[in-house]
Write an enzyme that holds these catalytic residues in place. Structure first.
Site, PDB file in Angstrom:
ATOM      1  N   HIS A 135      72.946 -30.716 -32.098  1.00 12.50           N
ATOM      2  CA  HIS A 135      71.357 -30.890 -32.749  1.00 12.50           C
ATOM      3  C   HIS A 135      71.475 -32.579 -31.523  1.00 12.50           C
ATOM      4  O   HIS A 135      72.463 -32.774 -31.282  1.00 12.50           O
ATOM      5  CB  HIS A 135      71.408 -31.686 -34.154  1.00 12.50           C
ATOM      6  CG  HIS A 135      70.336 -32.448 -34.536  1.00 12.50           C
ATOM      7  ND1 HIS A 135      69.371 -34.014 -34.102  1.00 12.50           N
ATOM      8  CD2 HIS A 135      68.999 -32.111 -35.066  1.00 12.50           C
ATOM      9  CE1 HIS A 135      68.398 -34.636 -35.174  1.00 12.50           C
ATOM     10  NE2 HIS A 135      68.052 -33.020 -35.588  1.00 12.50           N
ATOM     11  N   ASP A 212      79.755 -33.856 -37.925  1.00 10.98           N
ATOM     12  CA  ASP A 212      78.672 -34.047 -37.941  1.00 10.98           C
ATOM     13  C   ASP A 212      77.649 -33.025 -38.896  1.00 10.98           C
ATOM     14  O   ASP A 212      77.906 -32.425 -38.926  1.00 10.98           O
ATOM     15  CB  ASP A 212      77.653 -33.928 -36.623  1.00 10.98           C
ATOM     16  CG  ASP A 212      76.275 -33.427 -37.274  1.00 10.98           C
ATOM     17  OD1 ASP A 212      75.612 -33.633 -38.317  1.00 10.98           O
ATOM     18  OD2 ASP A 212      75.447 -33.396 -35.951  1.00 10.98           O
ATOM     19  N   GLN A 215      74.046 -31.150 -42.361  1.00 13.31           N
ATOM     20  CA  GLN A 215      73.228 -30.211 -42.538  1.00 13.31           C
ATOM     21  C   GLN A 215      74.371 -29.090 -43.611  1.00 13.31           C
ATOM     22  O   GLN A 215      74.591 -28.436 -43.641  1.00 13.31           O
ATOM     23  CB  GLN A 215      73.597 -28.986 -41.839  1.00 13.31           C
ATOM     24  CG  GLN A 215      72.156 -29.459 -41.024  1.00 13.31           C
ATOM     25  CD  GLN A 215      71.314 -29.553 -41.533  1.00 13.31           C
ATOM     26  OE1 GLN A 215      70.123 -29.001 -42.900  1.00 13.31           O
ATOM     27  NE2 GLN A 215      69.703 -29.972 -40.945  1.00 13.31           N
ATOM     28  N   LYS A 238      68.981 -35.283 -46.451  1.00 12.51           N
ATOM     29  CA  LYS A 238      69.519 -33.959 -46.209  1.00 12.51           C
ATOM     30  C   LYS A 238      70.316 -33.592 -47.846  1.00 12.51           C
ATOM     31  O   LYS A 238      70.557 -32.620 -47.999  1.00 12.51           O
ATOM     32  CB  LYS A 238      69.774 -33.856 -45.289  1.00 12.51           C
ATOM     33  CG  LYS A 238      69.284 -33.656 -44.525  1.00 12.51           C
ATOM     34  CD  LYS A 238      70.054 -33.270 -43.114  1.00 12.51           C
ATOM     35  CE  LYS A 238      68.873 -33.477 -41.417  1.00 12.51           C
ATOM     36  NZ  LYS A 238      67.942 -33.015 -41.461  1.00 12.51           N
ATOM     37  N   CYS A 376      65.032 -29.758 -33.112  1.00 11.61           N
ATOM     38  CA  CYS A 376      65.876 -30.705 -32.273  1.00 11.61           C
ATOM     39  C   CYS A 376      67.637 -30.084 -31.390  1.00 11.61           C
ATOM     40  O   CYS A 376      68.329 -30.510 -30.871  1.00 11.61           O
ATOM     41  CB  CYS A 376      66.569 -31.584 -33.039  1.00 11.61           C
ATOM     42  SG  CYS A 376      65.098 -33.055 -33.444  1.00 11.61           S
TER      43      CYS A 376
END
Ligand code: PMP
Length: 418
Positions: A135, A212, A215, A238, A376
């Site tokens: 991202h 990261d 997600q 999220k 993104c």
């Protein structure tokens, strides 16, 4: 909390859809004359009623600034705020609450590491490795750092199915590598990366690893001790929580050795005009009044996820993804993008001869919310030589019937041009 008791019965691994959907007020509305189908969960999930109620209760009953006041409201607000820190600690299995830092979001967490760890430990000629799947928020902070320091950014390529080229990764690693920053699950394609193995490989060269988790945290068990990552960044919004709250986890000795991110109240021990001493972690990195209400409400989101259990959530979402994949494969002109073997519940695709944005608009006319565009991840789109995709991403409250509605609408849309 008592409203959630019946959900415990899903220990069998079967999600009680109706009971879960009843907890999400926003889902029960019509959009363009059709019942809303919300498939934009990778952008942000909807919030269960207990999160919304916690926000309301905080402002009606508990609102006060934290950590400073001697009065009852201040200590109550502080207790609730710190309770969420403890819930996050358990959620990611951090060794201590001090290693859980509240930020504004994943982007802010990554920028914190780039600005502090990066400022102190990255020097000219050092290498930072990221991947093609990243991202923008896990690309640009490193580009900025490399530019400032004269460091070099290296990129792990991917295969055509959207999986990382792990051989290439091994070849990129060297004694020059100071940091690897890679996404756990891709927001654009859904690919789940074998990060445990990748972290181990980075450590063999003495490199630190930032994961990261934007997600992955809503879908997969993310255990920072088992993974042995040096940093983990993710966003509350999220994971069924409010916007404006992020988490940065870091290994103790790293957080101790990093300079503060921002200067101000809360992050100090003592201030004189001659010299300031900094507070202990995590407060050293939490300058100013934090997002108290949203942090407290995030605690309710974690309780919600815990009550369902990640295994049951994953199983349900996998069923939705498999059903969607199978049915969409029969649509003429349907082009799947990202067919990795291991995926979170993201279905990214194109429809032959129709621009992704137009597909999105036509789906919206049928009450179906998807995301279209580059997500993104412009370098990733460039890799596939496409402008963007249509992305349907599923959450625990989505149903097979909703997937069927998507398939029916896509079939009609595709027929116009295929
Ligand atoms: N990384 C990934 C993989 C993401 O999906 C996102 C959000 N789309 C981010 C980072 C940035 O998260 P936020 O906007 O909440 O800071």
């Amino acid at each position: 909390m008592s409203d959630l008791e019946p959900l415990n019965s899903i220990n069998s691994g079967i999600i009680a859809e109706d009971k879960i959907r009843a907890l999400f007020p926003i889902l029960h509305q019509e959009v363009n004359g059709k019942p809303l189908v919300y498939f934009d969960n990778a952008a942000t999930t909807q919030k269960p009623i207990q999160v919304i109620d916690a926000l309301k209760k905080y402002y009606e009953v508990d609102n006060s600034n934290i950590h400073r006041g001697a009065h009852t409201l201040a200590s109550r607000a502080t207790d609730y705020f710190e309770q969420t820190r403890n819930l996050v600690k358990q959620f990611i299995n951090a060794p201590s609450t001090e290693q859980v830092i509240f930020t504004k979001g994943t982007t802010d967490s990554i920028n914190l590491v780039a600005s502090t760890f990066g400022r102190k430990f990255i020097a000219e000629g050092d290498e930072i490795i990221i991947s093609t799947l990243e991202h923008h928020s896990n690309i640009v902070p490193w580009q900025m750092l490399c530019e400032e320091k004269g460091a070099i950014l290296k990129i792990i390529p991917i295969h055509d199915n959207g999986e990382l080229d792990l051989e290439a990764y091994k070849n990129l690693l060297s004694n020059k590598t100071k940091l690897v920053a890679v996404v756990h699950a891709s927001n654009a394609l859904g690919t789940i990366n074998p990060v445990k193995e990748m972290i181990e490989q980075a450590h063999e060269f003495g490199a630190k690893f930032l994961l990261d988790g934007a997600q992955s945290t809503a879908h997969l068990d993310v255990d920072v001790q088992d993974l042995d990552c040096d940093f983990l960044a993710f966003s509350a919004h999220k994971v069924y929580g409010p916007t404006g709250v992020g988490i940065l986890y870091g290994k103790w000795e790293l957080l101790e050795s990093m300079p503060p991110y921002q200067g101000g109240g809360e992050m100090i021990k003592e201030v004189t005009f001659a010299k300031t001493t900094y507070n202990d972690i995590p407060y050293k990195f939490e300058a100013g009044t934090p997002n108290i209400a949203d942090v407290i409400a995030f605690g309710e989101a974690i309780r919600f996820v815990n009550q369902l259990g990640k295994a049951a959530i994953r199983k349900h979402e996998n069923q939705l993804l498999e059903h969607a994949r199978e049915r969409c494969a029969t649509i003429k002109g349907f082009i799947p993008i990202g067919t990795a073997r291991d995926k979170v519940s993201v279905l990214s695709f194109g429809i032959n001869n129709i621009h992704p944005f137009d597909v999105g608009m036509m789906l919206d006319a049928s009450g179906i919310a998807v995301r279209t565009g580059h997500h993104c991840t412009q370098p990733l789109m460039e890799r596939f030589k496409i402008e963007g995709t249509v992305r349907a991403s599923f959450a625990v409250y989505n149903t097979i019937e909703e997937v069927d509605r998507l398939v029916e609408s896509l079939t009609k849309i595709s027929k116009r041009k295929n």
